[in-house]
Write a protein that holds these residues in place. Sequence first.
Motif, short mmCIF file in Angstrom:
data_model
loop_
_atom_site.label_atom_id
_atom_site.label_comp_id
_atom_site.label_asym_id
_atom_site.label_seq_id
_atom_site.Cartn_x
_atom_site.Cartn_y
_atom_site.Cartn_z
N TYR A 35 7.56 36.41 43.85
CA TYR A 35 7.57 36.25 45.31
C TYR A 35 6.69 37.31 45.97
O TYR A 35 5.95 37.02 46.90
CB TYR A 35 8.99 36.35 45.86
CG TYR A 35 9.87 35.17 45.57
CD1 TYR A 35 9.38 33.87 45.62
CD2 TYR A 35 11.20 35.33 45.23
CE1 TYR A 35 10.19 32.78 45.35
CE2 TYR A 35 12.02 34.25 44.96
CZ TYR A 35 11.51 32.99 45.03
OH TYR A 35 12.31 31.91 44.77
N GLN A 38 3.02 36.51 45.50
CA GLN A 38 2.59 35.17 45.92
C GLN A 38 1.30 35.17 46.73
O GLN A 38 0.46 34.29 46.52
CB GLN A 38 3.72 34.48 46.68
CG GLN A 38 3.48 33.02 46.91
CD GLN A 38 4.72 32.32 47.46
OE1 GLN A 38 5.78 32.92 47.57
NE2 GLN A 38 4.57 31.08 47.81
N GLU A 43 0.61 29.65 45.65
CA GLU A 43 1.86 28.95 45.91
C GLU A 43 2.66 28.66 44.64
O GLU A 43 3.89 28.62 44.67
CB GLU A 43 1.59 27.63 46.63
CG GLU A 43 1.11 27.80 48.06
CD GLU A 43 2.17 28.40 48.95
OE1 GLU A 43 3.35 28.00 48.83
OE2 GLU A 43 1.83 29.29 49.73
N ARG A 44 1.99 28.45 43.53
CA ARG A 44 2.71 28.15 42.29
C ARG A 44 3.61 29.30 41.87
O ARG A 44 4.65 29.08 41.25
CB ARG A 44 1.74 27.82 41.17
CG ARG A 44 1.11 26.48 41.33
CD ARG A 44 0.31 26.12 40.13
NE ARG A 44 -0.23 24.77 40.28
CZ ARG A 44 -1.03 24.23 39.43
NH1 ARG A 44 -1.41 24.89 38.36
NH2 ARG A 44 -1.47 23.00 39.63
N ALA A 47 6.88 28.80 43.48
CA ALA A 47 7.61 27.68 42.87
C ALA A 47 8.23 28.10 41.54
O ALA A 47 9.37 27.75 41.24
CB ALA A 47 6.69 26.49 42.67
N LYS A 50 11.21 30.33 42.29
CA LYS A 50 12.38 29.54 42.70
C LYS A 50 13.07 28.93 41.48
O LYS A 50 14.30 28.91 41.39
CB LYS A 50 11.95 28.46 43.68
CG LYS A 50 13.10 27.64 44.19
CD LYS A 50 12.63 26.58 45.16
CE LYS A 50 13.83 25.72 45.56
NZ LYS A 50 13.44 24.56 46.33
N MET A 51 12.28 28.42 40.55
CA MET A 51 12.84 27.82 39.35
C MET A 51 13.58 28.87 38.52
O MET A 51 14.65 28.62 38.00
CB MET A 51 11.73 27.18 38.51
CG MET A 51 12.21 26.41 37.30
SD MET A 51 12.05 27.23 35.71
CE MET A 51 10.38 27.78 35.67
N GLU A 57 17.92 24.91 36.87
CA GLU A 57 16.52 24.45 36.85
C GLU A 57 15.77 25.02 35.66
O GLU A 57 14.97 24.33 35.02
CB GLU A 57 15.82 24.84 38.14
CG GLU A 57 16.22 24.02 39.34
CD GLU A 57 15.41 24.37 40.57
OE1 GLU A 57 14.21 24.67 40.44
OE2 GLU A 57 16.00 24.35 41.66
#
Length: 70
Positions: A35, A38, A43-44, A47, A50-51, A57
């Motif tokens: 984060y 980032q 952006e990946r 993501a 978050k996973m 997840e």
Amino acid sequence: LGWAETLRRYQADGFVSWLLEAGRPLAFLTAQFLYAGQPFLGERAGAVGKMLESDEEAREFAALLNGGKP
């Protein structure tokens, strides 16, 4: 699903699956670094962070890499 295909293409799916399973204690810390990075990583990175924060997840993605269904 796109990430899994990319990892398979580079034959890194087994290693990443192992990292997701073995590295669970460090997943939250890794997500925070992603984060923070980032703006530099794109952006990946957000993501993936978050996973990593979600045990469910991360386990689903590891199962997908191991040939199972999510």
